[in-house]
Design a protein around this motif. Structure first.
Motif, PDB file in Angstrom:
ATOM      1  N   SER A   1       4.486  -5.534  -5.908  1.00 27.66           N
ATOM      2  CA  SER A   1       3.106  -5.988  -6.420  1.00 27.66           C
ATOM      3  C   SER A   1       3.283  -6.678  -7.932  1.00 27.66           C
ATOM      4  O   SER A   1       2.481  -7.423  -8.249  1.00 27.66           O
TER       5      SER A   1
ATOM      6  N   PRO B   1      -1.687  -1.373  -7.797  1.00 31.61           N
ATOM      7  CA  PRO B   1      -0.487  -1.793  -7.636  1.00 31.61           C
ATOM      8  C   PRO B   1       0.729  -0.833  -7.410  1.00 31.61           C
ATOM      9  O   PRO B   1       1.682  -0.918  -6.516  1.00 31.61           O
TER      10      PRO B   1
ATOM     11  N   CYS C   1       4.575  -2.222  -3.267  1.00 33.14           N
ATOM     12  CA  CYS C   1       3.728  -1.632  -4.232  1.00 33.14           C
ATOM     13  C   CYS C   1       4.439  -0.386  -4.934  1.00 33.14           C
ATOM     14  O   CYS C   1       4.504   0.842  -4.796  1.00 33.14           O
ATOM     15  N   ALA C   2       5.047  -0.884  -6.065  1.00 38.06           N
ATOM     16  CA  ALA C   2       5.956  -0.056  -6.886  1.00 38.06           C
ATOM     17  C   ALA C   2       7.110   0.406  -5.940  1.00 38.06           C
ATOM     18  O   ALA C   2       7.635   1.715  -6.144  1.00 38.06           O
TER      19      ALA C   2
ATOM     20  N   GLY D   1       0.810  -1.261  -0.082  1.00 41.53           N
ATOM     21  CA  GLY D   1       0.085   0.003  -0.109  1.00 41.53           C
ATOM     22  C   GLY D   1       0.938   1.324   0.245  1.00 41.53           C
ATOM     23  O   GLY D   1       1.781   1.404  -0.887  1.00 41.53           O
TER      24      GLY D   1
ATOM     25  N   GLY E   1       0.076   1.606  -5.214  1.00 41.40           N
ATOM     26  CA  GLY E   1       0.012   2.361  -3.938  1.00 41.40           C
ATOM     27  C   GLY E   1      -1.334   3.111  -3.778  1.00 41.40           C
ATOM     28  O   GLY E   1      -2.015   3.447  -2.787  1.00 41.40           O
TER      29      GLY E   1
END
Lengths: 354, 79
Positions: free
Chosen positions: A292, B26, A349-350, A45, B28
């Motif tokens: 992710s 993905p 996430c990235a 997140g 965020g």
């Protein structure tokens, strides 16, 4: 500790709140881990948890308390040690697992483990009954079962898995797509730890959380993926046991799975829409970490490579308008560090971590 | 840009204040699409922070309950 990628909520522990496309040292002074096993990063997140020698740090979005920081701080701009919350001083943190906007911290003494959760759980992600937010860390009661120890735990976008020392797996959170096994697919959510059933006779030694699946691998390389649905990405196309018998690591992203072999080769399956699969040109690899939709890897040549969906600079500087990196892109010249000084890789996430 | 994935509306969260459905991206941030857009026949939720998009899978009946969805009320728990 170096991080790069998405940083809008300071999840990289860079107070600029701007994305970074080259590995950049975090601003916080951190203690040195005693050993490779002493450190782990869990990023998901918009927040990141860091575990060093039994101490937990958190950075990023704290809107729901997922950084285990004071409720008055909506964002933690760089790694901050979490406030003590374990029931006794004999407990030290042993596992950190970040979900989408929830966090799981496992504390261990010599005889038992306790599981704490914080953050947002609209679909049971907190595991403490039908409660959707925990602004301060809450202890999950009556779990693990008396006498059982946690062997391994992990969190995905919407659920958490705990592998116990007896080989049984439990989980909580989203379950509609089989994330918590075939007996829980009719539930919109599982609000407390529930048994996650693998086929009879299959005893996993490691479990992983995808977005709409879970998976386990046993010592012999047999893999079972738990997914109920249309399998759009082919996560059920597991490699044969013979292919991955000599495995050293098993990881997954949101829609792709990977096995690292002792030979340094890697096997990927599932979604490949953004070059998530290991590139054919990848050199022999030592270590991997899956975010992710991208992967960061340490190769035997001492270099670090990244590939996959790299729109936020998490695979290194963007080339033209390409958001996907389909080759093993070297991302870190080590700033003088040698291969044996690189103790850990992480990915969220990235976000990417060294 | 092509569709990153399909997501069933049951797996999305409905923000009653903003009247939008959201789903984690993905990167965020969150994919989002408004209830009005869905009622108009749109089914693509976009992410404000990146190029990814998802297709929302739903039946018209799913939208009828949006206004009266009995989402569990958040219960803040503190020590």
């Amino acid at each position: 500790l170096f991080s790069f990628g998405s940083n809008a909520q300071c999840q990289l522990s860079h107070s600029s709140a701007e994305d970074v496309d080259v590995p950049t040292r975090v601003e916080v002074r951190l203690p040195s881990p005693v050993s490779v096993d002493d450190v782990s990063v869990s990023s998901n997140g918009n927040h990141t948890l860091l575990l060093i020698s039994g101490e937990v740090y958190a950075t990023g979005d704290n809107t729901f308390g997922q950084c285990l920081a004071s409720a008055s701080a909506r964002r933690v701009s760089m790694f901050r040690k979490i406030d003590p919350c374990f029931t006794a001083t004999s407990f030290r943190a042993s596992v950190v697992a970040a979900g989408w906007d929830f966090s799981v911290v496992i504390a261990s003494s010599s005889t038992q483990d306790e599981i704490y959760v914080a953050g947002h759980g609209p679909r049971g992600q907190l595991g403490i009954g039908e409660t959707t937010t925990a602004a301060t860390p809450q202890l999950i009661r009556n779990f693990p079962p008396r006498g059982r120890r946690v062997r391994q735990a992990c969190a995905g976008m919407g659920h958490t898995l705990v592998l116990l020392d007896d080989g049984n797996v439990y989980g909580w959170g989203q379950s509609r797509k089989g994330q918590l096994g075939p007996t829980n697919t009719s539930c919109a959510a599982c609000w407390a730890p529930t048994r996650v059933f693998f086929p009879d006779g299959f005893v996993p030694v490691k479990v992983v959380c995808g977005r709409e699946f879970s998976a386990g691998i046993d010592g012999a390389g047999r893999i079972v993926v738990l997914h109920s649905g249309t399998d759009r990405h082919g996560v059920l196309d597991v490699p044969s046991q013979e292919t991955v018998a000599e495995w050293t690591d098993f990881q997954c992203g949101w829609t792709t799975l990977h096995v690292l072999l002792s030979s340094g080769r890697m096997v990927s399956w599932g979604n490949n829409s953004h070059c998530q699969h290991v590139p054919k040109t990848a050199p022999p690899l030592l270590r991997i970490s899956c975010g992710s939709e991208h992967t960061v890897a340490l190769a035997r040549d001492g270099k670090i490579y990244a590939w996959g969906w790299g729109e936020h600079g998490n695979c290194g500087p963007r080339e033209d308008d390409q958001v996907n990196v389909g080759h093993a892109s070297p991302v870190f010249d080590g700033v003088g560090a040698k291969a044996d000084e690189i103790v850990y890789l992480g990915a969220g996430c990235a976000t990417s971590w060294i | 840009m092509s569709i990153y994935d399909q997501v069933e509306i049951e797996d999305m969260l409905f923000d009653t204040d903003l009247q939008i459905y959201t789903y984690p991206c993905p990167c965020g941030d969150k994919f989002q699409i408004s209830l009005l857009d869905l009622l108009d026949g749109s089914d693509v939720a976009v992410c404000p922070s990146c190029s990814l998009m998802i297709q929302v899978i739903f039946e018209p009946e799913d939208l009828e309950s949006a206004a009266t969805e009995s989402v569990l009320q958040p219960v803040a728990v503190s020590a």
